[in-house]
Design a protein around this motif. Structure first.
Motif: not given
Length: 464
Positions: A373, A414, A459
């Motif tokens: 990510s 997140f 994430a």
């Protein structure tokens, strides 16, 4: 994993006395009467904060968070620094307030200490209450000095929420206030990761961004441009460190056309980048430099404009048509004096550079190797950004530009994971910024990186 609860009978837990009942009362009064900035009032749920110390703050239930936001990137020396608290108390006992037209010890000393650290001949200090007012006055000075009206600013920028400052700002917070843009022109500053110039290297990005700015000046009419306003290193917009030569190139363009060069160091100044001011990294001296936030760690509102000798001379016999009731407030200036002295004595600027180089930078590189990510990391000192993406190959952001609601769910998840692991994150669009206090310890920095590591796994679930 739950937020860290400190079981010791420390000052932190004693500050939480009253527990959840007291916290609920604080929350209720807030929701009944406080109107919060940048928020839909009925959709927010502010945390009731019981206290803070150093790099941490905690709620009324004893949940403690490592603050990787430094408030709004202003507690450069952490919360409740005893030397600054003592200086405010001493000043309050001596002279709590006084009008700005008089010479006051704390005001004079704060100006002297700031001028000692600003680059070049930026030796005159005009005090404001914060960064937005500093920008307002810097632009006013530039317009009066040049007799011109237009001001150029970058799209990816934030300069404040007041009338002129918000129209100079490039991010979406400007949009509802785009009714006072007369004289404001936006341009693309360098950002290699998402280049507007199809650049492949820093050198290409620098050259093409400078050519774009030169063309913008030409088509706007150089004789009509009063100032170019840039964040030395953009903050909220993404901590894009400019490529070598870019700021020097802007300086040259300003000199060629008689344009005032304004550097906004509200967020980047006072140790945040591992230097007193970010301009030192690039060996550039602007004509005007704005500051706030870290000048006294936000303990009492204070900002200002550092002014070159040439622009100061413009107002030597011509009155400057601007002022503020609380300009150079004695309590705020006493806090600035104590902050600057503490930063010197405790080598806080050097600590920001050292921890940034030896802990944060390698730690973030390690995270980038393990988390798909993370598209890019960038920064310096205690000023870093992680660009989060769905696809590293295409660089598609983890969430769309200015996403809200369901579209922003991956970043919301997140953020929740960070808080669950005892870390309070700075999140803007598809980025999280790593901006702890400049006196953060190695152990605290590693603790924060560990919490980020865990949250980034959330994430990662949204990548392709």
């Amino acid at each position: 994993m739950t937020p860290h609860v400190d079981p010791s009978p420390s000052s932190q837990i004693r500050s939480s006395r009253g527990g959840p009942t007291a916290g609920a009362a604080v929350k209720a009064a807030d929701r009944a009467h406080v109107f919060h900035s940048w928020s839909a009032q009925g959709l927010i749920d502010p945390l009731a904060v019981a206290g803070a110390e150093g790099s941490y703050f905690w709620d009324y239930e004893g949940n403690r968070y490592l603050d990787f936001t430094s408030g709004l990137v202003f507690t450069n020396i952490g919360y409740q620094h005893p030397k600054v608290v003592a200086a405010i108390q001493e000043q309050a006992g001596k002279l709590t307030t006084f009008a700005p037209a008089f010479a006051v010890e704390s005001r004079s000393e704060a100006a002297r200490l700031i001028a000692e650290r600003t680059p070049g001949d930026l030796d005159k200090i005009f005090f404001t209450n914060g960064g937005a007012e500093a920008i307002e006055n810097a632009v006013r000075m530039a317009r009066l000095h040049t007799g011109r009206n237009k001001v150029l600013a970058a799209y990816r920028s934030y300069h404040g929420g007041t009338s002129t400052a918000i129209n100079l700002t490039g991010d979406p917070r400007r949009w509802p206030s785009d009714n006072g843009t007369s004289g404001t022109v936006h341009f693309w500053a360098p950002y290699l990761y998402r280049s507007s110039f199809y650049a492949q290297t820093e050198a290409e990005e620098c050259a093409r961004a400078l050519q774009h700015l030169e063309d913008t000046i030409a088509f706007e009419g150089p004789q009509s441009v009063a100032a170019i306003v840039l964040e030395t290193i953009p903050g909220t917009a993404g901590i894009m460190t400019p490529p070598p030569g870019y700021l020097a190139g802007v300086r040259e363009l300003c000199d060629r056309h008689g344009i005032v060069f304004v550097l906004d160091e509200v967020m980047a100044g006072f140790g945040r980048t591992g230097k007193w001011f970010a301009a030192e990294h690039y060996d550039v001296v602007p004509d005007l430099m704005t500051f706030a936030k870290g000048v006294n760690s936000g303990y009492v509102p204070l900002g200002g404009v550092a002014i070159s000798a040439e622009i100061a001379e413009t107002f030597s016999t011509r009155p400057y048509p601007g002022g503020l009731t609380y300009s150079g407030h004695p309590l705020a200036c006493a806090a600035a004096v104590a902050t600057i002295r503490a930063m010197d004595e405790e080598r806080i600027v050097e600590n920001a550079a050292h921890i940034g180089d030896t802990v944060i930078a390698p730690g973030l590189r390690d995270l980038a190797e393990r988390h798909p990510s993370i598209g890019e990391i960038r920064g310096t000192g205690m000023f870093w950004a992680l660009e989060l993406v769905r696809d590293r190959e295409t660089r598609e952001p983890l969430v769309p530009y200015n996403a809200t609601g369901a579209a922003n769910a991956p970043m919301a998840a997140f953020g929740a994971a960070c808080k669950k692991n005892g870390l309070w994150p700075f999140i803007n669009m598809n980025r999280t910024h790593v901006v702890p206090p400049c006196n953060v310890t190695e152990a605290e920095a590693k603790e924060g990186l560990s919490a980020l590591d865990a949250a980034l796994s959330v994430a990662d679930e949204h990548t392709v």
